[in-house]
Design an enzyme around this catalytic site. Structure first.
Site, PDB file in Angstrom:
ATOM      1  N   LYS A  41       0.881  -1.168   0.000  1.00  0.00           N
ATOM      2  CA  LYS A  41       0.000   0.000   0.000  1.00  0.00           C
ATOM      3  C   LYS A  41       0.918   1.217   0.000  1.00  0.00           C
ATOM      4  O   LYS A  41       1.634   1.465   0.970  1.00  0.00           O
ATOM      5  CB  LYS A  41      -0.913   0.012   1.217  1.00  0.00           C
ATOM      6  CG  LYS A  41      -1.841   1.223   1.244  1.00  0.00           C
ATOM      7  CD  LYS A  41      -2.605   1.331   2.554  1.00  0.00           C
ATOM      8  CE  LYS A  41      -3.416   2.621   2.553  1.00  0.00           C
ATOM      9  NZ  LYS A  41      -4.001   2.909   3.883  1.00  0.00           N
TER      10      LYS A  41
ATOM     11  N   GLY B 236      -8.086   9.226   9.685  1.00  0.00           N
ATOM     12  CA  GLY B 236      -8.457   9.259  11.092  1.00  0.00           C
ATOM     13  C   GLY B 236      -9.468  10.311  11.481  1.00  0.00           C
ATOM     14  O   GLY B 236      -9.794  10.459  12.662  1.00  0.00           O
TER      15      GLY B 236
ATOM     16  N   ALA C   2      -9.604   5.862   4.168  1.00  0.00           N
ATOM     17  CA  ALA C   2      -9.397   7.040   5.020  1.00  0.00           C
ATOM     18  C   ALA C   2     -10.676   7.845   5.216  1.00  0.00           C
ATOM     19  O   ALA C   2     -11.377   8.167   4.258  1.00  0.00           O
ATOM     20  CB  ALA C   2      -8.295   7.956   4.488  1.00  0.00           C
ATOM     21  N   GLY C   3     -10.946   8.159   6.483  1.00  0.00           N
ATOM     22  CA  GLY C   3     -12.037   9.048   6.837  1.00  0.00           C
ATOM     23  C   GLY C   3     -13.365   8.388   7.118  1.00  0.00           C
ATOM     24  O   GLY C   3     -14.278   9.036   7.633  1.00  0.00           O
TER      25      GLY C   3
ATOM     26  N   ASN D 249      -9.956   1.626   9.764  1.00  0.00           N
ATOM     27  CA  ASN D 249      -9.101   1.382  10.922  1.00  0.00           C
ATOM     28  C   ASN D 249      -9.599   2.138  12.154  1.00  0.00           C
ATOM     29  O   ASN D 249     -10.126   1.558  13.096  1.00  0.00           O
ATOM     30  CB  ASN D 249      -7.665   1.750  10.595  1.00  0.00           C
ATOM     31  CG  ASN D 249      -6.674   1.402  11.704  1.00  0.00           C
ATOM     32  OD1 ASN D 249      -5.496   1.698  11.610  1.00  0.00           O
ATOM     33  ND2 ASN D 249      -7.109   0.757  12.786  1.00  0.00           N
ATOM     34  N   THR D 250      -9.463   3.459  12.125  1.00  0.00           N
ATOM     35  CA  THR D 250      -9.765   4.265  13.307  1.00  0.00           C
ATOM     36  C   THR D 250     -11.181   4.052  13.820  1.00  0.00           C
ATOM     37  O   THR D 250     -11.397   3.940  15.037  1.00  0.00           O
ATOM     38  CB  THR D 250      -9.552   5.758  13.000  1.00  0.00           C
ATOM     39  OG1 THR D 250      -8.195   5.967  12.605  1.00  0.00           O
ATOM     40  CG2 THR D 250      -9.850   6.615  14.221  1.00  0.00           C
TER      41      THR D 250
END
Length: 257
Positions: A95, A156, A182-183, A204-205
């Site tokens: 990645k 995040g 992301a986001g 993830n977050t």
């Protein structure tokens, strides 16, 4: 089934490994998510020790590892990290992440493209993390990237699909899988990405920072499946005016009798 490079995945939810309270919690959430592709930053690995308490259990779980170049500030550093991952971890998958600004972590499009071109020429399976830029994604596809990973909003941030209009263009034009990365901060946002036709999402977050990561991973897994099914079923067309579900003329004719 989703095909990227030489691999096939039944789960369209990809996950990260950061921000979990413990390795055990991470593994439990990973299992609950059903994810078959997990990304891990090379900068987090203790390569000198010969054994890493994060890497070892992930490998034992049987999921495919996607090393990332997070922390790289330019193409040279990212290429070095990718080569190191191939040597140490035995995988040519990477990645590609290049974000020189530590405050906003915005991906550098020029350095990312330059690194992607070199890595593809060297036989890597490259999944670049980029802005939701349709032109850039087409160019990355043209140099051999196996997929593109446009952001929904900053890493995040949990702000969701702020780039939705551009994501739709990328999805429409792409000949390779589009992974929204992301986001994404909630299962409903992941579902929305899948409904618009994304091939997969990476989260993830939103899982790791939740009160119950295992339960949240289950929620995301369900949302991704439902969103994909909705896309395949074909969403009803959006209209600017009301369209009645019953024929109005039949009703007025009945009343006039």
């Amino acid at each position: 089934m989703l095909t990227i490079g030489d691999s096939r995945f039944s789960s369209r939810l990809f996950t990260g490994t950061g921000k979990f309270a413990s390795a055990d919690q991470m593994l439990a959430a990973l299992a609950a998510s059903g994810s078959q592709l997990v990304t891990l930053a090379m900068k987090r690995l203790d390569l000198k020790a010969g054994f890493d308490d994060i890497l070892a259990p992930i490998r034992q779980s049987g999921v495919k590892l996607l090393p990332n170049t997070s922390g790289a500030r330019n193409a040279k550093e990212a290429i070095f990290a990718a080569e190191l991952a191939r040597e140490v971890l035995g995988t040519s998958w990477v990645k590609l992440e290049i974000h020189p600004d530590p405050k906003y972590l915005m991906p550098d499009p020029i350095e990312t493209f330059n690194a992607a071109k070199v890595l593809c020429e060297r036989g890597f399976t490259v999944l670049p993390y980029v802005h939701a830029d349709p032109v850039l994604c087409r160019n990355l596809e043209s140099v051999g990237c196996a997929a593109v990973m446009p952001l929904g909003s900053p890493i995040g941030s949990n702000r969701g699909l702020e780039t939705a209009a551009f994501l739709k263009i990328i999805i429409e034009q792409a000949k390779v899988p589009v992974v929204v990365d992301a986001g994404i901060g909630s299962p409903s946002q992941a579902m929305a990405a899948m409904e618009m036709g994304a091939s997969a999402v990476l989260v993830n977050t939103a899982i790791a920072a939740s009160r119950d990561p295992v339960k949240m991973a289950l929620c995301f897994a369900d949302a991704v499946v439902t969103g994909r099914k909705a896309y395949e079923a074909g969403l009803a067309q959006v209209h600017q005016r009301a369209i009645g579900t019953s024929p109005q003329q039949a009703l007025t004719a009945f009343l006039s009798e």
